[in-house]
Scaffold this motif. Structure first.
Motif, PDB file in Angstrom:
ATOM      1  N   LYS A   1      -2.422  -0.253 -16.021  1.00 57.66           N
ATOM      2  CA  LYS A   1      -3.636  -0.169 -14.722  1.00 57.66           C
ATOM      3  C   LYS A   1      -2.891  -0.338 -13.279  1.00 57.66           C
ATOM      4  O   LYS A   1      -2.814   0.721 -12.144  1.00 57.66           O
ATOM      5  CB  LYS A   1      -4.596  -0.986 -14.686  1.00 57.66           C
ATOM      6  CG  LYS A   1      -5.866  -1.226 -12.951  1.00 57.66           C
ATOM      7  CD  LYS A   1      -6.499  -2.399 -13.633  1.00 57.66           C
ATOM      8  CE  LYS A   1      -7.558  -1.636 -12.182  1.00 57.66           C
ATOM      9  NZ  LYS A   1      -8.498  -3.101 -11.843  1.00 57.66           N
ATOM     10  N   ALA A   2      -1.536  -1.308 -14.146  1.00 59.46           N
ATOM     11  CA  ALA A   2      -0.216  -1.309 -12.781  1.00 59.46           C
ATOM     12  C   ALA A   2       0.422   0.448 -12.356  1.00 59.46           C
ATOM     13  O   ALA A   2       0.404   0.885 -11.426  1.00 59.46           O
ATOM     14  CB  ALA A   2       0.173  -2.494 -12.452  1.00 59.46           C
ATOM     15  N   LEU A   3       0.327   0.158 -13.660  1.00 59.12           N
ATOM     16  CA  LEU A   3       1.439   1.678 -14.024  1.00 59.12           C
ATOM     17  C   LEU A   3       0.723   3.001 -12.788  1.00 59.12           C
ATOM     18  O   LEU A   3       0.886   3.895 -12.310  1.00 59.12           O
ATOM     19  CB  LEU A   3       1.950   1.954 -15.537  1.00 59.12           C
ATOM     20  CG  LEU A   3       2.575   1.594 -15.946  1.00 59.12           C
ATOM     21  CD1 LEU A   3       3.179   1.396 -17.145  1.00 59.12           C
ATOM     22  CD2 LEU A   3       4.512   1.573 -15.022  1.00 59.12           C
ATOM     23  N   ARG A   4      -0.939   3.026 -13.606  1.00 54.40           N
ATOM     24  CA  ARG A   4      -1.451   4.263 -12.655  1.00 54.40           C
ATOM     25  C   ARG A   4      -1.822   4.195 -11.308  1.00 54.40           C
ATOM     26  O   ARG A   4      -1.124   5.018 -10.676  1.00 54.40           O
ATOM     27  CB  ARG A   4      -2.883   4.204 -13.745  1.00 54.40           C
ATOM     28  CG  ARG A   4      -2.726   5.043 -14.986  1.00 54.40           C
ATOM     29  CD  ARG A   4      -4.295   4.711 -15.867  1.00 54.40           C
ATOM     30  NE  ARG A   4      -5.324   4.153 -16.228  1.00 54.40           N
ATOM     31  CZ  ARG A   4      -4.779   3.222 -16.757  1.00 54.40           C
ATOM     32  NH1 ARG A   4      -4.795   3.659 -18.131  1.00 54.40           N
ATOM     33  NH2 ARG A   4      -5.570   2.362 -17.222  1.00 54.40           N
ATOM     34  N   LYS A   5      -2.168   2.759 -10.832  1.00 51.62           N
ATOM     35  CA  LYS A   5      -1.815   2.957  -9.559  1.00 51.62           C
ATOM     36  C   LYS A   5      -0.257   2.849  -8.905  1.00 51.62           C
ATOM     37  O   LYS A   5      -0.161   3.908  -7.675  1.00 51.62           O
ATOM     38  CB  LYS A   5      -2.452   0.777  -9.359  1.00 51.62           C
ATOM     39  CG  LYS A   5      -2.198   0.787  -7.675  1.00 51.62           C
ATOM     40  CD  LYS A   5      -2.387  -0.512  -7.629  1.00 51.62           C
ATOM     41  CE  LYS A   5      -2.814  -0.298  -5.763  1.00 51.62           C
ATOM     42  NZ  LYS A   5      -2.806  -2.087  -5.235  1.00 51.62           N
ATOM     43  N   VAL A   6       0.643   2.642  -9.571  1.00 51.84           N
ATOM     44  CA  VAL A   6       2.029   3.013  -8.857  1.00 51.84           C
ATOM     45  C   VAL A   6       2.595   4.981  -8.717  1.00 51.84           C
ATOM     46  O   VAL A   6       2.524   5.180  -7.344  1.00 51.84           O
ATOM     47  CB  VAL A   6       3.684   2.564  -9.607  1.00 51.84           C
ATOM     48  CG1 VAL A   6       4.473   2.704  -9.189  1.00 51.84           C
ATOM     49  CG2 VAL A   6       3.228   0.883  -9.430  1.00 51.84           C
TER      50      VAL A   6
END
Length: 968
Positions: A777-782
């Motif tokens: 989820k953090a990767l997608r946000k970045v």
């Protein structure tokens, strides 16, 4: 090697012999100046450097560079497309050190130049022309030289005593020159003097040089001399004939002390004012001189004394000093006070920064003598944190400081401070490093921080005529609680710019291209064999491919650890499942292939053989045995650097990479502090390298100290490129959680963009980020964040090549414009073409309409403008006022622009990009565009025009040809 014809006695004799000619031409007076430049072909800028290691980075600023071929320099290896490399060759004499000396028949030696201890050769000897071409010119031609500087053309006069003998020698010289051009018609020949034979061979010459028009060198007496007016008049008469009758350009090579740049600059201007091409340097031609252009030195030497056990990577010079200097445009070299300090000069170094944490322990007298020698050269010297000794008495006087009396007692009071003090934290008065010194009143001195404690009033920071200093703890306040959050007390950019007296210059910049901040993505292979802790499971590589890679399809660099994936690694039973995943990822057109080593060393210092006094291992490869905790535990494996680097690369190329798409990068593992030997092995494997640096600035640690430099120079001429940003490991507390912590990298992107753009955007993470829902989820946000920004996606190899180009780029000024910096200056910037962005923040504005190699400008964070380049050769002027060009300019492009030209109302350029490429042109509202000969639709807004094109897999080679035609 100095010129053999630099012998003053010979030169004077020739002047007497030629005076009748000068009088006949009416040129034996000061009125004999050459005709205006328009009456003869203009000469490109030229430099001559006969040192053992020609400084290619600086010499590429010149159109022609003459080097000593026995230096081993190989022009075929120099990525300098705008510079032609000429070889120095002696015709009339030969040094006994030359390889061909032993093959010369003794009967051909007819005299000796005692001033240079060189035999003189009989030019009339049968076989000499063929010998010279075969033994001297042909080997150099095979090495890639296409131009030759012919020296000692008049040495025969040392042996020839009669007119008849001189005529024989001159006829022999003519045969030699004609033999060269007969074998190599394309060879460009520069004659050093040879005035007597010019009537017969002037049509074979490219240019004619002579020495000492204003400033000379007396070899016999070992001193510099001012050239007498009568001698100058005679040379000017020769120049007039060469220019008017033979239509050849003329070069004058004059001499000044190497540290006296003012002498060189003024002498070059005097020569150029006469329509003659200048080059002024030391008589041995061991330094970079000043010619039609003056190269600005882009190196700073950082001197430090590391504590035992501290690596160069963790030293204060790297952690604190390098990044600000990089931003200002300067490459950083390192030296240790415990070792022999290098002999450097102002031709290549802009200054010295000394960062010490106490007194110099190894030969302090030698260290301070070295410092004083640099100051005597006029090279700025800066002390940060400490002088390395108590500054009193003689030492204070040597620095031009006042030793004052007083006693430190009680609290410290701030009496006055400059605006650059108290930058990231307020000045916190501290009496532990009080020095009883003050700066005197007078020009060049300025106190930055005046303190008082008890009866002592002292200056803890100052700008001085020789540079400046900031004593501890007012340079960097280092954290004592172990959290690593040190702070700058002095504003480092302002201080270094003032103390080093750095001129305004166009700064090569690796953060941006064509008005858009760069974006790179790279993945370390750690965890490729881990299974995802999410519904559906699967290996992390599968999850990342499905959820991230193929969803966004941005250019990226993927690596694997051989020891995780291969059959001879940690998980031989999983290899049959893991290798196909790696093959599928590597096969994607947007993925470039990288290695993350064989066993993922955690501590690279332990990968080299033990030092004397420590346990040693077998000879041959760099092998270390014993504690295996510094790399992955692979059954039966002992550390072997060759296997880590070359072996892992061979495995990936042989087993995982698609045909024609080999490994292009090695990503360092663990502490990312590879030794020089490891760096050399990447060069041997013909791959680039990156990682390390630790850019970790966030809102909870908002210090510039947490921004890494571009990389680090290590022993043996090796260079390690640092990753622009740091990976998710540090944002997740070493993968202990929170596993969504990587989203804080967005703070890093923002804090490295404003108020100054220090870094491009870099999404850098490990394969294990594909194992947890929170990390995905953090990767997608970045990823979603970066796609919303005006970024230019490139591969990591593109970025690394930019940094390597940045290291060696030449920045120079046209010498006709006086002092460096300021408006009216014309700048020359040259590199290998990978870095295509400059930052200008000085006075005035670049005149893009009259520039060469500049396609447009865009605003730069922090003030000033970025200049967009189309390659590695740019020339432009900076003016107080600039008329807006009527022709189109490149306002912005999400891709690479090359081969920009504007002629007869038509703009042409090559364009390509990886991801959603487009270009936007200013001043193009009434223009039509075609791509590869086909008209295309454009989006018009006001006076701009935007064109979207198709992406390509390799923009460095697949280029679309764009043509822009404008009405009226």
């Amino acid at each position: 090697m100095p010129f053999r014809s630099g012998w003053v006695g010979m030169r004077m004799a020739q002047r007497v012999q030629g005076i009748a000619l000068a009088l006949a031409l009416g040129a034996a007076t000061a009125a004999a100046a050459p005709a205006p430049a328009a009456q003869a072909p203009s000469m490109p800028s030229i430099a001559l450097h006969y040192g053992a290691k020609p400084p290619v980075d600086a010499l590429q600023a010149f159109d022609i560079a003459v080097v000593e071929p026995d230096s081993g320099f190989d022009p075929r290896q120099a990525a300098t497309p705008a510079t032609a490399w000429f070889a120095y060759v002696s015709v009339g004499e030969v040094l006994e050190s030359r390889a061909y000396f032993k093959d010369i028949p003794k009967a051909w030696f007819v005299g000796r130049n005692d001033a240079w201890n060189a035999p003189v050769i009989d030019q009339a000897a049968d076989g000499w022309p063929a010998f010279y071409v075969d033994k001297v010119i042909a080997p150099l031609w095979q090495r890639g030289f296409r131009g030759f500087f012919l020296d000692t053309l008049d040495s025969y006069q040392l042996a020839a005593r009669t007119d008849a003998e001189r005529a024989r020698q001159e006829a022999g010289l003519v045969r030699v020159i004609r033999a060269i051009k007969a074998r190599y018609p394309e060879a460009r020949l520069v004659f050093n003097r040879g005035f007597e034979i010019l009537p017969q061979v002037h049509d074979l010459a490219y240019a004619v040089a002579f020495e000492s028009l204003f400033r000379g060198w007396n070899q016999a007496q070992g001193r510099y001399v001012d050239v007498a007016q009568a001698d100058r008049d005679w040379l000017l008469a020769q120049a007039r004939t060469i220019r008017e009758q033979y239509r050849l350009p003329v070069i004058s090579i004059d001499y000044c002390p190497p540290a006296d740049r003012r002498c060189a600059r003024e002498t070059a201007q005097r020569i150029r004012a006469l329509g003659i091409t200048p080059y002024v340097a030391d008589p041995g031609l061991q330094t970079v001189g000043i010619g039609k252009v003056e190269v600005l030195p882009r190196r700073v030497l950082v001197v430090q004394e590391r504590r035992p056990g501290v690596s160069i990577d963790d030293s204060e010079g790297v952690r604190f000093v390098s990044m600000p200097l990089n931003y200002l445009g300067y490459r950083v070299d390192f030296a240790e006070t415990s070792e022999d300090l290098p002999e450097i000069g102002p031709d290549r170094y802009a200054g010295v920064v000394v960062y010490l944490s106490g007194n110099v322990t190894a030969q302090p007298g030698r260290f301070h003598a070295w410092v004083q020698a640099r100051m005597a050269q006029g090279m700025p010297v800066v002390f940060l944190n400490d002088f390395g000794t108590s500054v009193s008495g003689t030492v204070a006087r040597s620095f031009g400081l006042k030793a004052v009396k007083g006693r430190v007692s009680g609290p410290v009071e701030v009496l006055a401070k400059d605006r650059m003090m108290g930058f990231e934290m307020p000045v916190a008065p501290d009496r532990t490093q009080a020095e009883a010194i003050q700066v005197p009143d007078g020009a060049g001195y300025r106190s930055l921080l005046r303190l008082r404690s008890g009866t002592l009033t002292y200056d803890a920071a100052a700008i001085t005529p020789w540079g400046g200093y900031v004593l501890g703890p007012y340079a960097v306040r280092q954290s004592g609680n172990g959290n690593g959050q040190s702070r700058w007390v002095v504003q480092p950019l302002d201080f270094l710019r003032a103390a080093l007296r750095l001129p305004a210059m166009p700064v090569p910049d690796v953060t941006t291209e064509n008005g858009r901040r760069l974006l790179t993505i790279h993945i370390d292979g750690d965890g490729f064999a881990s299974r995802a802790e999410i519904p559906g499971g699967g290996f992390s590589g599968e999850v990342l491919f499905r959820e991230i890679f193929d969803r966004y399809r941005l250019p990226m660099t993927m690596s694997v650890i051989q020891g995780e994936v291969s059959k001879d690694g940690m998980y031989p039973r999983l290899s049959a499942e893991l290798e196909p995943i790696a093959r599928k990822i590597f096969a994607q057109p947007y993925v470039e292939v990288a290695s993350h080593t064989f066993s993922h060393p955690f501590e690279w210092s332990r990968t080299v053989p033990a030092q004397p006094g420590q346990p040693t291992q077998s000879s041959g490869a760099a092998v270390v045995e014993g504690d295996e905790a510094f790399h992955l535990s692979i059954p039966g494996y002992s550390m072997d650097l060759n296997r880590e680097i070359g072996g892992s690369i061979d495995y990936i190329n042989r087993t995982l990479a698609p045909a024609g798409k080999p490994v292009s990068m090695l990503l360092w593992s663990g502490d990312c502090q590879p030794p020089a030997e490891a760096l050399r092995l990447t060069e041997k494997a013909r791959v680039l390298n990156m990682n390390g640096g630790d850019t970790l600035i966030t809102r909870s640690n908002p210090s510039w100290i947490a921004i890494a430099p571009l990389g680090i120079n290590k022993p043996g001429g090796t260079f390690q490129v640092f990753a622009p940003n740091q990976n998710e490991n540090v944002y997740t507390n070493l993968w202990h959680g929170p596993f969504y912590g990587f989203e804080r990298v967005i703070e890093t992107y923002e804090l490295t963009d404003k108020p100054y753009r220090f870094k491009p955007v870099n999404i850098y993470y490990h394969s294990y980020s594909g194992t947890k829902a929170a990390s995905l989820k953090a990767l997608r946000k970045v990823y979603d964040y970066v796609l919303a920004q005006p970024l230019l996606p490139l591969h990591s190899t593109d970025y690394v090549r930019k940094v390597l180009d940045w290291q060696d780029m030449a920045v120079a000024r046209d010498v006709g414009d006086g002092q460096p910096g300021g408006t009216g200056a014309e700048w020359i910037v040259r590199g290998d073409g990978n870095l295509r962005n400059l930052r200008w923040s000085g006075a005035g504005m670049p005149d893009v309409g009259a520039a060469h190699g500049v396609t447009g400008t865009s605003p730069a964070p922090g003030g000033g403008v970025y200049l967009h380049l189309d390659g590695g050769d740019a020339r432009f002027a900076v003016r107080d006022t600039v008329t807006a060009p009527a022709a189109p300019q490149l306002a912005e492009a999400n891709g690479i622009v090359r081969e920009w030209s504007q002629r007869d109302g038509v703009t042409r350029f090559a364009f390509s990009g990886y991801f959603k490429p487009f270009f936007r042109l200013a001043n193009a509202g009434n223009c039509r565009v075609s791509v590869d000969g086909k008209p295309v639709q454009a989006v018009r807004e006001r006076n701009t025009l935007r064109v979207d094109t198709a992406p390509v897999t390799d923009p460095n080679h697949a280029r679309q040809q764009v043509e822009v035609r404008c009405a009226g």
